[in-house]
Design an enzyme around this catalytic site. Structure first.
Site, short mmCIF file in Angstrom:
data_model
loop_
_atom_site.label_atom_id
_atom_site.label_comp_id
_atom_site.label_asym_id
_atom_site.label_seq_id
_atom_site.Cartn_x
_atom_site.Cartn_y
_atom_site.Cartn_z
N ASN A 181 25.95 34.05 44.93
CA ASN A 181 25.05 34.92 44.17
C ASN A 181 25.74 35.79 43.13
O ASN A 181 25.13 36.22 42.16
CB ASN A 181 24.22 35.77 45.12
N LYS A 204 38.30 30.32 47.14
CA LYS A 204 37.38 29.19 47.16
C LYS A 204 35.98 29.69 46.85
O LYS A 204 35.36 30.40 47.64
CB LYS A 204 37.37 28.50 48.53
N GLY A 256 29.53 35.94 52.69
CA GLY A 256 28.56 34.88 52.95
C GLY A 256 27.66 35.24 54.10
O GLY A 256 27.48 36.42 54.42
N SER A 257 27.11 34.25 54.73
CA SER A 257 26.11 34.48 55.79
C SER A 257 26.77 34.87 57.11
O SER A 257 27.98 34.65 57.32
CB SER A 257 25.32 33.19 56.00
N VAL A 258 25.95 35.44 57.98
CA VAL A 258 26.47 35.84 59.29
C VAL A 258 27.00 34.64 60.08
O VAL A 258 28.13 34.70 60.59
CB VAL A 258 25.37 36.58 60.09
N PRO A 259 26.24 33.54 60.19
CA PRO A 259 26.77 32.41 60.98
C PRO A 259 28.13 31.92 60.48
O PRO A 259 29.03 31.64 61.27
CB PRO A 259 25.70 31.33 60.81
N THR A 260 28.29 31.84 59.17
CA THR A 260 29.59 31.39 58.64
C THR A 260 30.65 32.46 58.89
O THR A 260 31.79 32.15 59.23
CB THR A 260 29.48 31.10 57.14
N GLU A 278 31.96 40.27 54.52
CA GLU A 278 30.83 40.83 53.76
C GLU A 278 29.65 39.89 54.00
O GLU A 278 29.58 38.82 53.40
CB GLU A 278 31.18 40.92 52.28
N CYS A 312 22.66 40.58 48.82
CA CYS A 312 22.92 40.88 50.24
C CYS A 312 22.36 42.23 50.65
O CYS A 312 21.85 42.41 51.74
CB CYS A 312 24.41 40.86 50.48
N GLU A 415 16.49 37.70 56.95
CA GLU A 415 16.91 37.77 55.54
C GLU A 415 16.31 36.59 54.78
O GLU A 415 16.49 35.44 55.17
CB GLU A 415 18.43 37.72 55.45
N GLU A 492 34.87 46.49 50.65
CA GLU A 492 35.37 46.10 49.34
C GLU A 492 35.13 47.29 48.40
O GLU A 492 34.21 48.07 48.62
CB GLU A 492 34.66 44.84 48.83
N1 LIG Z 1 27.80 41.43 52.00
C1 LIG Z 1 28.00 40.93 50.81
O1 LIG Z 1 28.71 41.49 49.95
C2 LIG Z 1 27.36 39.61 50.44
C3 LIG Z 1 27.40 39.23 49.11
C4 LIG Z 1 26.78 38.01 48.77
C5 LIG Z 1 26.16 37.21 49.72
N2 LIG Z 1 26.16 37.62 51.02
C6 LIG Z 1 25.48 36.80 52.04
O2 LIG Z 1 25.81 35.40 51.85
C7 LIG Z 1 24.68 34.59 52.19
C8 LIG Z 1 24.35 33.68 51.02
O3 LIG Z 1 25.53 33.07 50.53
P1 LIG Z 1 25.92 31.57 50.92
O4 LIG Z 1 24.68 30.75 51.09
O5 LIG Z 1 26.95 31.12 49.95
O6 LIG Z 1 26.61 31.78 52.37
P2 LIG Z 1 27.36 30.66 53.24
O7 LIG Z 1 27.80 31.38 54.45
O8 LIG Z 1 26.57 29.44 53.36
O9 LIG Z 1 28.66 30.26 52.36
C9 LIG Z 1 29.56 31.25 51.93
C10 LIG Z 1 30.91 30.60 51.64
O10 LIG Z 1 31.47 30.13 52.86
C11 LIG Z 1 31.89 28.78 52.71
N3 LIG Z 1 31.80 28.16 54.02
C12 LIG Z 1 30.71 27.65 54.62
N4 LIG Z 1 31.00 27.22 55.87
C13 LIG Z 1 32.34 27.48 56.05
C14 LIG Z 1 33.26 27.26 57.12
N5 LIG Z 1 32.90 26.69 58.26
N6 LIG Z 1 34.56 27.64 56.95
C15 LIG Z 1 34.96 28.23 55.79
N7 LIG Z 1 34.14 28.46 54.74
C16 LIG Z 1 32.85 28.08 54.88
C17 LIG Z 1 30.94 28.21 51.69
O11 LIG Z 1 31.47 27.04 51.07
C18 LIG Z 1 30.83 29.38 50.72
O12 LIG Z 1 31.93 29.39 49.84
C19 LIG Z 1 23.55 35.54 52.49
O13 LIG Z 1 23.44 35.73 53.89
C20 LIG Z 1 24.00 36.85 51.85
O14 LIG Z 1 23.43 37.98 52.46
C21 LIG Z 1 26.73 38.80 51.41
C1 LIG Z 2 26.48 44.43 43.28
N1 LIG Z 2 25.41 44.37 44.30
C2 LIG Z 2 24.10 44.38 43.69
C3 LIG Z 2 25.55 45.51 45.20
C4 LIG Z 2 25.54 43.11 45.07
C5 LIG Z 2 26.83 43.01 45.85
C6 LIG Z 2 26.96 41.64 46.49
C7 LIG Z 2 25.78 41.33 47.39
O1 LIG Z 2 25.05 40.37 47.16
#
Ligand SMILES: NC(=O)c1ccc[n+]([C@@H]2O[C@H](COP(=O)([O-])OP(=O)(O)OC[C@H]3O[C@@H](n4cnc5c(N)ncnc54)[C@H](O)[C@@H]3O)[C@@H](O)[C@H]2O)c1
Ligand SMILES: C[N+](C)(C)CCCC=O
Length: 518
Positions: A181, A204, A256-260, A278, A312, A415, A492
């Site tokens: 995103n 990556k 990324g996502s919680v499960p990952t 994050e 996020c 979410e 961060e």
């Molecule tokens: N807290 C934050 O700053 C923040 C910012 C942006 C997005 N997010 C969260 O990320 C999610 C959306 O992003 P997404 O769909 O890219 O998330 P995702 O978890 O599907 O993927 C995130 C990254 O992890 C990598 N990945 C996936 N499986 C992996 C594994 N087993 N080992 C290592 N790397 C792996 C993916 O290739 C990608 O680069 C949402 O839940 C969002 O809330 C959080």
């Molecule tokens: C810069 N924002 C809007 C806080 C997003 C940070 C990354 C979360 O998606």
């Protein structure tokens, strides 16, 4: 020259001057043909023949480029490059590192439009927002360049003239794994503190948005970092796993996502590597009846519709005190319906395309589920097809406001990561605090009120890492950003992030004789 600089070709095959390129870059006009990996100082084509994956342009739905996931051999080359660059970089003084990082920030500023446009083409967000994301990336690098020379330990005087001191030292090779995103911003938010502390990085990006992180790698190289200091490997979970397990990787910073995130933590634990996580969120935004309603409505829009709602920290559970619910809903629906949806490269657009067709379908399914569970769709929540024929296969939807929501609904619990605002009503402060905190997530929270004591009393009780009073989603790089509970570990931005990219060594100095017990 221009084509190399911009890293892509134009479908009409002519490479105009930069200004003309910037003008003529329109949705559907770009094919990216340059290699998307970058290590040891230059772009790299994949050496291992692996199945190529399509990367799409969200605005048009067409194939933008192809991505070849990196395998073990390539990951090893990138980590080796980072490891060799770590030597000279970590031996520089903070001021020497800062000088190079400031040059990188200047280069980002000079290429702001180009980077922003490539972000739009690959992510689908509006050019207006993409420029702000590039600015945030540059500011982050400037901020940590400023901190680089302040990294110091302390001296402690001990009895008998002896003393101890601490040294703040880098970790070594850090891995950054990004979400789709905020592709360029996330690469900067991770690399800036890492490099300032004397580390090197292998980054990556998400395979959905591989394009702009390589521009950052080119910029760092041009700014004068040692060859291999910041590297980019493309791929998905397999490539990411190879990075996490690599024996020469000393830290993993994941977005990324919680499960990952849970998998990342598990993999890093094999090497007892520190992680920054994050993760996701399902944040509350509380609007009291004494708030400035005009600002509260604007705050709710900022909390739900930036980057097509794919943020996020979004405040997607909007709790409105009963007395002002009708007035709030009327105004927020009016303003939501006025959001200009369309070609993300147009200056007038405020909502572009969601990142992929599967994600668009997932968000639309949340709206359908909300209706089944009794929510009322006040506006939006439908697929949108722009009138421009070249956009007809893009991933657009109308921003959605749901009312009559209850805390047990799926749209309120889970979410959605799309432009869907769930409005709920409340009566008392105590009630809304209990409901706002009733989630396993804890990334962000917001409150609108004119009562300053209530604002700070409420924020003190909200279980969230990033809180906003009378605004939302304002994240200056000078302050930390990150979550409580399942929303993550570490931070961060801000000064504290130095702690997550360095380690302390304690040195004890005996000025007398050893006083042995033996
Ligand atoms: N807290 C934050 O700053 C923040 C910012 C942006 C997005 N997010 C969260 O990320 C999610 C959306 O992003 P997404 O769909 O890219 O998330 P995702 O978890 O599907 O993927 C995130 C990254 O992890 C990598 N990945 C996936 N499986 C992996 C594994 N087993 N080992 C290592 N790397 C792996 C993916 O290739 C990608 O680069 C949402 O839940 C969002 O809330 C959080
Ligand atoms: C810069 N924002 C809007 C806080 C997003 C940070 C990354 C979360 O998606």
């Amino acid at each position: 020259m221009l084509r190399r600089l911009l890293g892509f070709r134009f479908r009409n095959k002519t490479a105009p001057t930069l200004s003309a390129a910037v003008r003529c870059l329109s949705s559907g006009s770009v094919d990216i043909t340059v290699p998307l990996n970058f290590w040891a100082g230059r772009r790299r084509s994949s050496q291992e023949s692996r199945e190529k994956e399509n990367v799409y342009e969200p605005a048009t739905g067409r194939v933008l480029c192809h991505l070849e996931p990196c395998g073990g051999e390539e990951v090893d080359q990138a980590v080796k490059a980072a490891k060799s660059a770590f030597g000279p970089w970590s031996k520089m003084s903070g001021m020497e590192r800062a000088r190079i990082m400031i040059e990188a920030a200047h280069l980002i500023e000079s290429r702001r439009e180009e980077i922003a446009e490539m972000e739009v083409v690959n992510n689908g967000k509006s050019i207006t927002e993409a420029r702000l994301d590039v600015d945030s990336a540059r500011l982050c690098i400037e901020y940590y360049a400023g901190l680089a020379s302040t990294l110091a330990g302390q001296h402690v005087q001990l009895p008998g003239g002896s003393f101890a001191y601490t040294r703040r030292e880098p970790l070594g090779v850090c891995v950054g794994i990004g979400a789709w995103n905020y592709p360029f911003q996330i690469a900067a938010w991770k690399s800036a503190p890492a490099l300032a502390c004397g580390n090197s990085m292998v980054f990556k990006p998400s395979p959905v948005t591989p394009v702009t992180a390589v521009l950052l790698a080119e910029i760092y190289a041009k700014a004068g970092v040692p060859e291999g200091l910041f590297n980019v490997v493309q791929g998905g979970q397999e490539t990411g796993s190879l990075l996490c397990y690599h024996p020469d990787v000393n830290k993993v910073s994941f977005t990324g996502s919680v499960p990952t995130g849970q998998k990342i933590m598990e993999m890093a634990s094999k090497g007892v590597k520190p992680v920054t996580l994050e993760l996701g969120g399902k944040s509350p935004l509380i609007i009291f009846k004494d708030s400035d309603l005009e600002n509260a409505v604007k705050g709710a829009l900022m909390a739900n519709f930036l980057s097509q709602g794919q943020v996020c920290s979004n405040g997607t559970r909007v709790y409105v005190q009963k007395d002002v619910l009708a007035e709030f809903v009327e105004e927020v629906v009016k303003r939501t319906q006025a959001i200009a949806i369309g070609d993300p490269l147009l200056e007038s657009t405020r909502m572009g395309a969601l990142v992929s067709r599967p994600h668009l379908d997932k968000v639309l399914s949340f709206v359908e589920q909300a209706k089944k569970e009794g929510a009322t769709v006040l506006c939006g929540g439908e697929r949108f097809v722009p009138s421009d024929p070249k956009l007809k296969s893009g991933y657009y939807m109308t921003p959605c406001v749901l009312s009559d929501c209850t805390d047990d609904m799926t749209c309120v619990r889970d979410e959605i990561f799309g432009p869907v605002m769930s409005v709920l009503s409340f009566e008392t402060e105590q009630e809304v605090l209990q409901r706002a905190n009733n989630t396993t997530m804890g990334l962000a929270a917001g409150v609108f009120t004119r009562d300053v004591t209530r604002a700070h009393r409420v924020v003190e009780q909200l279980k969230a890492g990033s809180c906003f009073i009378n605004n939302y989603n304002i994240t200056p790089v000078e302050v930390p950003f990150g979550g409580f509970k399942m929303s993550g570990i570490g931070r961060e931005n801000g000064q504290v992030t130095v702690e997550f990219y360095s380690q302390l060594k304690t040195v004890f100095v005996e000025m007398g004789d050893v006083d042995s017990l033996f």
